[in-house]
Design an enzyme around this catalytic site. Structure first.
Site, PDB file in Angstrom:
ATOM      1  N   LEU A  33       0.818  -1.217   0.000  1.00 47.97           N
ATOM      2  CA  LEU A  33       0.000   0.000   0.000  1.00 47.97           C
ATOM      3  C   LEU A  33       0.851   1.266   0.000  1.00 47.97           C
ATOM      4  O   LEU A  33       1.964   1.288   0.507  1.00 47.97           O
ATOM      5  CB  LEU A  33      -0.919  -0.003   1.228  1.00 47.97           C
ATOM      6  CG  LEU A  33      -1.843  -1.220   1.325  1.00 47.97           C
ATOM      7  CD1 LEU A  33      -2.702  -1.124   2.585  1.00 47.97           C
ATOM      8  CD2 LEU A  33      -2.728  -1.360   0.090  1.00 47.97           C
ATOM      9  N   GLY A  36      -1.634   6.592  -2.271  1.00 47.55           N
ATOM     10  CA  GLY A  36      -2.765   6.538  -3.207  1.00 47.55           C
ATOM     11  C   GLY A  36      -3.877   5.642  -2.666  1.00 47.55           C
ATOM     12  O   GLY A  36      -5.055   6.018  -2.672  1.00 47.55           O
ATOM     13  N   HIS A  37      -3.501   4.439  -2.178  1.00 47.05           N
ATOM     14  CA  HIS A  37      -4.510   3.541  -1.592  1.00 47.05           C
ATOM     15  C   HIS A  37      -5.180   4.223  -0.391  1.00 47.05           C
ATOM     16  O   HIS A  37      -6.394   4.116  -0.194  1.00 47.05           O
ATOM     17  CB  HIS A  37      -3.866   2.243  -1.092  1.00 47.05           C
ATOM     18  CG  HIS A  37      -3.315   1.365  -2.166  1.00 47.05           C
ATOM     19  ND1 HIS A  37      -1.972   1.167  -2.327  1.00 47.05           N
ATOM     20  CD2 HIS A  37      -3.939   0.617  -3.104  1.00 47.05           C
ATOM     21  CE1 HIS A  37      -1.775   0.329  -3.336  1.00 47.05           C
ATOM     22  NE2 HIS A  37      -2.944  -0.018  -3.829  1.00 47.05           N
ATOM     23  N   LYS A 149      -5.987   5.725 -12.098  1.00 46.02           N
ATOM     24  CA  LYS A 149      -4.744   5.361 -12.801  1.00 46.02           C
ATOM     25  C   LYS A 149      -5.016   4.133 -13.672  1.00 46.02           C
ATOM     26  O   LYS A 149      -4.614   4.070 -14.812  1.00 46.02           O
ATOM     27  CB  LYS A 149      -3.595   5.059 -11.829  1.00 46.02           C
ATOM     28  CG  LYS A 149      -2.304   4.765 -12.592  1.00 46.02           C
ATOM     29  CD  LYS A 149      -1.135   4.571 -11.688  1.00 46.02           C
ATOM     30  CE  LYS A 149      -1.148   3.222 -10.999  1.00 46.02           C
ATOM     31  NZ  LYS A 149      -0.941   2.095 -11.948  1.00 46.02           N
ATOM     32  N   GLN A 153      -9.427  -0.525 -16.271  1.00 45.24           N
ATOM     33  CA  GLN A 153      -9.984  -1.424 -15.249  1.00 45.24           C
ATOM     34  C   GLN A 153     -11.280  -0.842 -14.688  1.00 45.24           C
ATOM     35  O   GLN A 153     -12.275  -1.552 -14.504  1.00 45.24           O
ATOM     36  CB  GLN A 153      -8.955  -1.622 -14.142  1.00 45.24           C
ATOM     37  CG  GLN A 153      -9.507  -2.223 -12.869  1.00 45.24           C
ATOM     38  CD  GLN A 153      -8.429  -2.565 -11.860  1.00 45.24           C
ATOM     39  OE1 GLN A 153      -7.707  -3.521 -12.023  1.00 45.24           O
ATOM     40  NE2 GLN A 153      -8.320  -1.789 -10.796  1.00 45.24           N
TER      41      GLN A 153
END
Ligand code: PAF
Length: 279
Positions: A33, A36-37, A149, A153
């Site tokens: 992690l 960003g997470h 990002k 997905q």
């Protein structure tokens, strides 16, 4: 913070929380992690009664065995970061727990999954869709948070949720960047110092591309990008494509509203992706 590794245990805990009318926010991750997470986690903590994070390096979304083996893992540090961020539940299943038998399900996302990452990483999005659907069944979240990002997905997951009427709201979150512009990614930890120094060139080029977008066609912008990377000593451009932000189909001619520049670059062994909205 509760830590579960068995589906049956987390599932019955969540069911109980649902009976208490708690809203559940979910951040699926593959661990290693970074800030960003944590920005996704913070949004979930702010918007839901309960935040669940999963840590699972999903083998079936890797089309390269060495990338899977070398994927950074740091469970102890991950748990500390999540605890500090106010996460309520962490789910860390084993591969056997998630896939007791080989997976046979396949999804077809049409042209969404055959371009860009789909073209260069065959099977990747099927693996992502299988695991995300499974995690949604286990965690039963009201909202799930995904970073922009991994833009393609995100589009695939939105399609999965829409096509199957899954009862979860997908929350896109902006790309988190280092001070020098490099998009945060777990893979950045594997960059050599030399490559780490070179990597901000990627975002600098995306910004430059955005400046040029009004005066160039999509084809011109793409070949300008290939040209600038061909002069770079260290970074190797895999693709740069101008494409629509909904359909992800490549733009030809004039660049339009909601068109993005999508890029994949090799920094030594490490493959980095990024994107920017051009208009
Ligand atoms: O973006 C990721 O980290 C992964 O693709 C996800 C969504 C956790 C599925 O394994």
């Amino acid at each position: 913070m509760k830590v579960f590794d068995k589906i049956i245990d987390i599932n019955s805990y969540i069911q109980h929380q649902q009976e208490l009318d708690k809203t559940i926010g979910f951040v699926p991750t593959m661990g290693a992690l970074h800030i960003g997470h944590i920005s996704l986690v913070e949004r979930s903590v702010a918007e839901n009664d309960l935040t669940v994070v999963s840590i699972f390096v999903n083998p079936i979304q890797f089309n390269n065995q060495s990338d899977l083996e070398k994927y950074p893992r740091n469970l102890q540090r991950d748990k500390e970061m999540l605890e500090n961020a106010g996460v309520d539940v962490v789910f860390i299943p084993s591969v056997e727990e998630m896939y007791p038998e080989p997976v046979t399900t396949t999804y077809d996302f049409g042209s969404l999954s055959t371009v860009m990452e789909g073209e260069f990483r065959p099977g990747h999005f099927n693996g992502v869709a299988v695991v995300v659907r499974k995690l949604f069944e286990i965690v039963m979240p009201h909202k799930a948070y995904f970073g922009e990002k991994d833009f393609q997905q995100l589009q695939i997951i939105k399609t999965l949720v829409r096509d199957l009427t899954l009862p979860v709201q997908i929350e896109p979150c902006p790309i988190s960047r280092e001070d020098d512009g490099l998009a945060r990614s777990s893979r950045n930890a594997r960059l050599t110092p030399e490559m780490r120094e070179a990597a901000p060139f990627i975002y600098a080029q995306l910004l430059e591309a955005r400046n040029k977008a009004s005066s160039m066609t999509a084809e011109e912008l793409e070949s300008w990008m290939y040209d600038s990377f061909s002069k770079h000593q260290l970074l190797e451009l895999e693709y740069f494509k101008v494409a629509n932000g909904e359909s992800l189909q490549q733009r030809r001619g004039k660049i339009e509203q909601n068109d993005y520049g999508f890029i994949a670059v090799y920094a030594g062994e490490i493959r980095l992706i990024d994107n920017i909205r051009l208009f």
